[in-house]
Design a protein around this motif. Sequence first.
Motif, PDB file in Angstrom:
ATOM      1  N   UNK A  75     -37.169  -7.669  -4.757  1.00  0.00           N
ATOM      2  CA  UNK A  75     -36.506  -6.477  -4.250  1.00  0.00           C
ATOM      3  C   UNK A  75     -37.565  -5.533  -3.711  1.00  0.00           C
ATOM      4  N   UNK A  76     -37.302  -4.987  -2.543  1.00  0.00           N
ATOM      5  CA  UNK A  76     -38.209  -4.004  -1.967  1.00  0.00           C
ATOM      6  C   UNK A  76     -38.090  -2.703  -2.755  1.00  0.00           C
ATOM      7  N   UNK A  77     -39.185  -1.966  -2.815  1.00  0.00           N
ATOM      8  CA  UNK A  77     -39.208  -0.702  -3.560  1.00  0.00           C
ATOM      9  C   UNK A  77     -38.272   0.334  -2.948  1.00  0.00           C
ATOM     10  N   UNK A 124     -43.066  -3.958  -0.974  1.00  0.00           N
ATOM     11  CA  UNK A 124     -43.049  -2.723  -0.170  1.00  0.00           C
ATOM     12  C   UNK A 124     -43.291  -1.489  -1.043  1.00  0.00           C
ATOM     13  N   UNK A 125     -44.238  -1.616  -1.963  1.00  0.00           N
ATOM     14  CA  UNK A 125     -44.518  -0.526  -2.901  1.00  0.00           C
ATOM     15  C   UNK A 125     -45.111   0.700  -2.221  1.00  0.00           C
ATOM     16  N   UNK A 126     -45.593   0.543  -0.988  1.00  0.00           N
ATOM     17  CA  UNK A 126     -46.184   1.670  -0.269  1.00  0.00           C
ATOM     18  C   UNK A 126     -45.178   2.392   0.629  1.00  0.00           C
ATOM     19  N   UNK A 147     -39.920   4.597  -1.325  1.00  0.00           N
ATOM     20  CA  UNK A 147     -39.939   3.758  -2.523  1.00  0.00           C
ATOM     21  C   UNK A 147     -39.391   4.517  -3.733  1.00  0.00           C
ATOM     22  N   UNK A 148     -38.601   3.818  -4.514  1.00  0.00           N
ATOM     23  CA  UNK A 148     -38.120   4.340  -5.787  1.00  0.00           C
ATOM     24  C   UNK A 148     -38.352   3.238  -6.823  1.00  0.00           C
ATOM     25  N   UNK A 149     -39.610   3.051  -7.171  1.00  0.00           N
ATOM     26  CA  UNK A 149     -40.025   1.952  -8.039  1.00  0.00           C
ATOM     27  C   UNK A 149     -39.355   2.019  -9.412  1.00  0.00           C
ATOM     28  N   UNK A 150     -39.252   3.192 -10.059  1.00  0.00           N
ATOM     29  CA  UNK A 150     -38.586   3.223 -11.374  1.00  0.00           C
ATOM     30  C   UNK A 150     -37.134   2.725 -11.316  1.00  0.00           C
ATOM     31  N   UNK A 151     -36.413   3.047 -10.244  1.00  0.00           N
ATOM     32  CA  UNK A 151     -35.031   2.597 -10.126  1.00  0.00           C
ATOM     33  C   UNK A 151     -34.975   1.075  -9.979  1.00  0.00           C
ATOM     34  N   UNK A 170     -43.603  -7.630 -11.503  1.00  0.00           N
ATOM     35  CA  UNK A 170     -44.837  -7.498 -10.737  1.00  0.00           C
ATOM     36  C   UNK A 170     -44.571  -6.578  -9.558  1.00  0.00           C
ATOM     37  N   UNK A 171     -45.507  -5.655  -9.317  1.00  0.00           N
ATOM     38  CA  UNK A 171     -45.431  -4.769  -8.151  1.00  0.00           C
ATOM     39  C   UNK A 171     -46.471  -5.259  -7.162  1.00  0.00           C
ATOM     40  N   UNK A 172     -46.027  -5.643  -5.964  1.00  0.00           N
ATOM     41  CA  UNK A 172     -46.955  -6.209  -4.984  1.00  0.00           C
ATOM     42  C   UNK A 172     -46.817  -5.509  -3.634  1.00  0.00           C
TER      43      UNK A 172
END
Length: 176
Positions: free
Chosen positions: A71-73, A98-100, A104-108, A122-124
């Motif tokens: 899943x994209x961030x 797409x962590x950059x 991005x809403x990485x916590x969600x 994993x965050x890539x």
Amino acid sequence: MKKLFLMGRSEAGKTSLTQALKGEELHYVKTQYTNTEDDTIDSPGEYAESKRFSVGLACFSFEADVIGIVQAANEPYNLFSPSLHAFILRPIIGIITKTDSPHANIPMVEQWMKNVGCERIFKVNNVTREGIHELMEYLQDDPLPLTMEQAKFRQSLGLNEWDPLPEGVEYPEEIL
């Protein structure tokens, strides 16, 4: 090396991730069919996006050692239900791409992946290769080789093939 099956919606970064894992230069390729080359199974996003095709994902999962939910961030919604383990009998990991992204809403996305049952997340970043090394290290471990008798014994204990035997429990001597 574990064989990885990538599932996710269109444009989540599955094909770019396979290119990054191989150390290739990134170039856009629309996945038209399920690619099963090498150690990665790359599926079209439409399979995950349509109930009609999603059964095919379960079928391909039996060819893999581990399932990667991609899943994209910056995903606007989650495709995967908490009952994913009911029809996919493999370890499930989460891969956030797409962590950059400025959106991005990485916590969600992490919470969505935890709800799905991802054992590890994993965050890539496929472009900068950030996080790719950690994912590669995880995949480097060979899957546990089991005989049919050992697998049946594990099932009798209510374990999956990748779960460790409980402390103090060993295989019966006749199946070693």
